[in-house]
Write a protein that holds these residues in place. Structure first.
Motif, PDB file in Angstrom:
ATOM      1  N   GLN A   8      59.825  76.582  22.002  1.00  0.00           N
ATOM      2  CA  GLN A   8      59.696  76.054  21.082  1.00  0.00           C
ATOM      3  C   GLN A   8      58.818  76.304  20.081  1.00  0.00           C
ATOM      4  O   GLN A   8      58.663  75.919  18.343  1.00  0.00           O
ATOM      5  N   SER A   9      58.005  77.596  20.688  1.00  0.00           N
ATOM      6  CA  SER A   9      57.196  78.690  20.025  1.00  0.00           C
ATOM      7  C   SER A   9      57.659  79.048  17.939  1.00  0.00           C
ATOM      8  O   SER A   9      56.633  78.900  17.051  1.00  0.00           O
ATOM      9  N   LYS A  10      58.750  78.586  18.499  1.00  0.00           N
ATOM     10  CA  LYS A  10      59.611  79.013  16.621  1.00  0.00           C
ATOM     11  C   LYS A  10      59.771  77.448  16.130  1.00  0.00           C
ATOM     12  O   LYS A  10      60.964  77.789  15.010  1.00  0.00           O
ATOM     13  N   LYS A  11      60.068  76.451  16.672  1.00  0.00           N
ATOM     14  CA  LYS A  11      59.942  75.576  16.041  1.00  0.00           C
ATOM     15  C   LYS A  11      58.989  74.679  15.798  1.00  0.00           C
ATOM     16  O   LYS A  11      58.741  73.710  15.458  1.00  0.00           O
ATOM     17  N   LEU A  12      57.710  75.262  15.627  1.00  0.00           N
ATOM     18  CA  LEU A  12      56.598  74.478  15.320  1.00  0.00           C
ATOM     19  C   LEU A  12      56.376  73.594  14.075  1.00  0.00           C
ATOM     20  O   LEU A  12      56.307  72.838  13.945  1.00  0.00           O
ATOM     21  N   ASP A  13      57.446  73.931  12.134  1.00  0.00           N
ATOM     22  CA  ASP A  13      56.839  73.250  11.877  1.00  0.00           C
ATOM     23  C   ASP A  13      57.673  72.263  11.781  1.00  0.00           C
ATOM     24  O   ASP A  13      57.419  71.210  10.800  1.00  0.00           O
ATOM     25  N   ARG A  14      59.077  72.126  12.956  1.00  0.00           N
ATOM     26  CA  ARG A  14      59.436  70.821  12.757  1.00  0.00           C
ATOM     27  C   ARG A  14      58.860  70.403  13.273  1.00  0.00           C
ATOM     28  O   ARG A  14      59.007  69.324  12.948  1.00  0.00           O
ATOM     29  N   TYR A  15      58.102  70.421  14.570  1.00  0.00           N
ATOM     30  CA  TYR A  15      57.240  69.151  15.432  1.00  0.00           C
ATOM     31  C   TYR A  15      56.852  67.763  14.370  1.00  0.00           C
ATOM     32  O   TYR A  15      56.227  67.121  14.456  1.00  0.00           O
ATOM     33  N   CYS A  16      55.240  69.277  13.586  1.00  0.00           N
ATOM     34  CA  CYS A  16      54.779  69.131  12.069  1.00  0.00           C
ATOM     35  C   CYS A  16      55.620  67.737  11.395  1.00  0.00           C
ATOM     36  O   CYS A  16      54.417  67.311  10.231  1.00  0.00           O
ATOM     37  N   LYS A  17      56.169  69.061  11.048  1.00  0.00           N
ATOM     38  CA  LYS A  17      57.141  67.851  10.233  1.00  0.00           C
ATOM     39  C   LYS A  17      57.531  66.390  10.418  1.00  0.00           C
ATOM     40  O   LYS A  17      57.111  64.868   9.770  1.00  0.00           O
ATOM     41  N   LEU A  18      58.217  66.174  11.693  1.00  0.00           N
ATOM     42  CA  LEU A  18      58.292  64.976  12.232  1.00  0.00           C
ATOM     43  C   LEU A  18      56.663  64.102  12.525  1.00  0.00           C
ATOM     44  O   LEU A  18      57.091  62.605  12.057  1.00  0.00           O
ATOM     45  N   ALA A  19      56.250  64.771  12.807  1.00  0.00           N
ATOM     46  CA  ALA A  19      54.626  63.985  13.071  1.00  0.00           C
ATOM     47  C   ALA A  19      54.391  63.612  12.592  1.00  0.00           C
ATOM     48  O   ALA A  19      53.337  62.441  12.112  1.00  0.00           O
ATOM     49  N   ASP A  20      53.976  64.279  10.958  1.00  0.00           N
ATOM     50  CA  ASP A  20      54.406  63.692   9.950  1.00  0.00           C
ATOM     51  C   ASP A  20      54.511  62.405   9.196  1.00  0.00           C
ATOM     52  O   ASP A  20      54.081  61.355   9.191  1.00  0.00           O
ATOM     53  N   GLU A  21      56.045  62.612   9.907  1.00  0.00           N
ATOM     54  CA  GLU A  21      56.382  61.372   9.650  1.00  0.00           C
ATOM     55  C   GLU A  21      56.144  59.880  10.262  1.00  0.00           C
ATOM     56  O   GLU A  21      56.638  59.070   9.490  1.00  0.00           O
ATOM     57  N   LEU A  22      56.075  60.355  11.254  1.00  0.00           N
ATOM     58  CA  LEU A  22      55.277  59.670  12.514  1.00  0.00           C
ATOM     59  C   LEU A  22      54.425  58.541  12.000  1.00  0.00           C
ATOM     60  O   LEU A  22      53.676  57.295  11.845  1.00  0.00           O
ATOM     61  N   ILE A  23      53.397  59.744  10.501  1.00  0.00           N
ATOM     62  CA  ILE A  23      52.303  59.338  10.639  1.00  0.00           C
ATOM     63  C   ILE A  23      52.345  58.184   9.110  1.00  0.00           C
ATOM     64  O   ILE A  23      51.860  56.800   9.598  1.00  0.00           O
ATOM     65  N   VAL A  24      53.332  58.596   8.770  1.00  0.00           N
ATOM     66  CA  VAL A  24      53.573  57.099   7.542  1.00  0.00           C
ATOM     67  C   VAL A  24      54.054  56.399   8.287  1.00  0.00           C
ATOM     68  O   VAL A  24      54.165  55.435   6.941  1.00  0.00           O
ATOM     69  N   LYS A  25      54.782  56.683   8.680  1.00  0.00           N
ATOM     70  CA  LYS A  25      54.883  55.224   9.908  1.00  0.00           C
ATOM     71  C   LYS A  25      54.179  54.322  10.657  1.00  0.00           C
ATOM     72  O   LYS A  25      54.424  53.171  10.963  1.00  0.00           O
ATOM     73  N   GLY A  26      53.356  54.572  10.571  1.00  0.00           N
ATOM     74  CA  GLY A  26      52.195  53.921  10.851  1.00  0.00           C
ATOM     75  C   GLY A  26      51.919  54.360  12.491  1.00  0.00           C
ATOM     76  O   GLY A  26      51.472  52.868  13.154  1.00  0.00           O
ATOM     77  N   PHE A  27      53.022  55.205  13.096  1.00  0.00           N
ATOM     78  CA  PHE A  27      52.808  55.103  14.978  1.00  0.00           C
ATOM     79  C   PHE A  27      51.831  56.726  15.258  1.00  0.00           C
ATOM     80  O   PHE A  27      52.137  56.618  16.583  1.00  0.00           O
ATOM     81  N   ALA A  28      51.755  57.070  14.232  1.00  0.00           N
ATOM     82  CA  ALA A  28      50.628  58.041  14.960  1.00  0.00           C
ATOM     83  C   ALA A  28      49.362  58.465  13.605  1.00  0.00           C
ATOM     84  O   ALA A  28      49.412  57.892  12.532  1.00  0.00           O
ATOM     85  N   TYR A  29      48.422  59.044  13.840  1.00  0.00           N
ATOM     86  CA  TYR A  29      46.949  59.160  12.841  1.00  0.00           C
ATOM     87  C   TYR A  29      45.913  60.210  13.562  1.00  0.00           C
ATOM     88  O   TYR A  29      46.675  61.028  14.243  1.00  0.00           O
ATOM     89  N   LYS A  30      46.111  60.781  12.183  1.00  0.00           N
ATOM     90  CA  LYS A  30      44.866  62.265  12.622  1.00  0.00           C
ATOM     91  C   LYS A  30      43.588  61.792  12.686  1.00  0.00           C
ATOM     92  O   LYS A  30      43.107  60.642  12.650  1.00  0.00           O
ATOM     93  N   CYS A  31      43.307  62.423  13.926  1.00  0.00           N
ATOM     94  CA  CYS A  31      42.507  62.282  14.846  1.00  0.00           C
ATOM     95  C   CYS A  31      41.559  63.741  14.478  1.00  0.00           C
ATOM     96  O   CYS A  31      41.226  64.635  14.841  1.00  0.00           O
TER      97      CYS A  31
END
Ligand code: GLU
Length: 478
Positions: free
Chosen positions: A85-108
């Motif tokens: 997992q430590s080798k795919k940190l960028d992918r997780y961040c990219k997908l989390a940003d997608e969730l923000i855009v779609k309104g499923f997640a937010y910055k805290c």
């Protein structure tokens, strides 16, 4: 139907033990039963808890058990991405940003001090399951926060029921009311377990998630993430606990249970036996049998037979299964194993003849439960042993055996060829001459010649101890 794909996903926070081996093994059997793939993925995002050497050790012990993965970071398949997992940190961040855009997640932007204070405030109000107060949920203008550290939180739907059709427990329901908005990316940009696990299971096309029941409360969070992305969920299967004889979760502190797989190797257990015993924890095969090969396990595996109650780890049974596997070994293999475990400072095996040593070791093939146990039996052949009080007391129970034991001594002294057959003949003679049978014949002879009330085949044992020592023992007893 899609190819069945299962994974064992250890965090390198520790070594392979009975609990995680059972998880790995059930994933393996499940996959292999359906001609599927068994994958090992490393979940190392909890950086502070990672232990040096844990990954190598896990693979080494999995291989020893025959749980060799089809795919892992050692034998990866490009289309499934990274297996650490430590080798795919960028992918997780990219997908989390997608969730923000779609309104499923937010910055805290809350600091840990603020979060702690809020927790304390809620606790003071008597709230047991404290949760995030959604302070950052509504932020529209981010200018004041520019340059500030933030985590990303998943926005948990209000009042929604999540149903999980678990292969072990059946339908389990969770209400999202019980769950606060949880972090998916930490301030250090590292994904949390609940987020990374979903992304990876999706990326790797995992069809079934088999893991310990401690993860069941994580499952609704994971379902929320699947649904937010519109991804299909795998089938979940939460195995019940393995407990020790005090009914507590099995751990390294569990009394006489050997916990780590490396410890079994160090004691001279056989991989087939450890596989066999762990393979029976948490489900029951249809057949009333206890010794199964890996192949038999693969064939008979049935995910509908997982047990709903905890399974108790039984060290006595583990040893018994190992002893059964030891009996099946051919002599050459057995000798190779036991020689590895002879304590060479206690027993000077380099000074003795190979044939004699082999015969001594083979005497115990049906007696010992694991390799290192051989050391409990060799004093008689190598060292001076004590005629202890308990054995004396047993000997004293046999009345008027002195003449017989004296006759034994005389006959053995006269014996030119000190071999098993000749010794058998002497015992036969004593039986006739002294009119003794069974225990009354054998026990006094055994104690007199070996200073012990138990042991393997008597005439063979006497022959291998050797004339001089046996005569010394008998003299001591007389
Ligand atoms: N990394 C997790 C653990 O070691 C496994 C979680 C899972 O299988 O989903 O407990």
């Amino acid at each position: 139907m899609d190819k069945i794909r299962l994974r064992y996903a250890p965090s390198p926070t520790g070594f392979l033990h009975i609990g995680n081996t059972r998880t790995a093994l059930m994933n393996y059997l499940f996959a292999k039963h359906y001609q599927g793939d068994f994958i090992v993925r490393i979940e190392d995002t909890d950086i502070e808890r990672n232990v040096e050497g844990a990954i190598e050790s896990q693979f080494d012990n999995l291989n020893w058990l025959g749980l060799t993965p089809d795919e892992s970071f050692l034998t990866p398949k490009k289309e499934y991405g990274e297996y650490i997992q430590s080798k795919k940190l960028d992918r997780y961040c990219k997908l989390a940003d997608e969730l923000i855009v779609k309104g499923f997640a937010y910055k805290c932007f809350c600091t840990s001090e603020e979060l702690d204070a809020e927790k304390e405030r809620q606790a003071a109000q008597g709230i047991v399951a404290t949760r995030y107060n959604r302070k950052c949920l509504g932020i529209k203008d981010f200018t004041p926060y520019e340059g500030k550290e933030y985590s990303i939180r998943f926005k948990v739907p209000d009042d929604k029921i999540y149903k999980i059709d678990d292969l072990v427990r059946g339908m389990v329901e969770f209400n999202s009311k019980e769950i606060g908005d949880f972090v998916i990316i930490k301030t250090n940009k590292i994904a949390t377990y609940n987020f990374a696990v979903v992304v990876d299971d999706f990326d790797m096309e995992i069809t079934h998630v088999v893991r310990g029941e401690e993860h069941i409360s994580n499952t609704p969070r994971q379902c929320m993430i699947y649904q937010a992305f519109g991804w299909n969920e795998p089938r979940f299967c939460h195995l019940t606990l393995i407990v020790d004889d005090t009914k507590k979760k099995l751990s390294k502190r569990s009394g006489n249970a050997v916990f780590f797989i490396s410890q079994y190797r160090e004691k001279g257990f056989l991989p087939q036996a450890v596989f066999n015993y762990i393979g029976l924890l948490g489900w029951s095969p249809k057949v009333e049998k206890e010794i199964f090969s890996q192949q038999e396990f693969v064939e008979m595996f049935d995910e509908k037979r997982f047990s709903k109650s905890p399974s108790t780890f039984d060290m006595v049974k583990m040893k018994w299964i190992n002893s059964q596997w030891m009996k099946k070994m051919d002599d050459v293999e057995y000798l190779k194993l036991t020689k590895q475990f002879v304590d060479q400072t206690r027993f000077k095996i380099s000074k003795v003849e190979d044939n004699w040593l082999d015969a001594v070791l083979l005497l115990f093939k049906k007696e010992i439960e694991f390799g290192a146990q051989i050391n409990e039996h060799l004093d008689l052949f190598f060292n001076e042993i004590e005629y202890d009080e308990a054995t004396k007391a047993i000997y004293a129970e046999f009345t008027d055996v002195k003449p017989m034991v004296e006759a034994l001594k005389t006959s053995l002294e006269k014996l030119q060829d000190f071999n098993e057959d000749n010794i058998k003949a002497i015992i036969k003679e004593l039986e006739v001459n002294f009119n003794k049978k069974g225990k009354n014949l054998f026990m006094p002879i055994r104690i007199a010649s070996t200073l012990s009330s138990h042991g393997p085949e008597l005439a063979k044992t006497i022959a291998l101890i050797g004339k001089e020592k046996v005569i010394k023992n008998i003299t001591k007893v007389i």
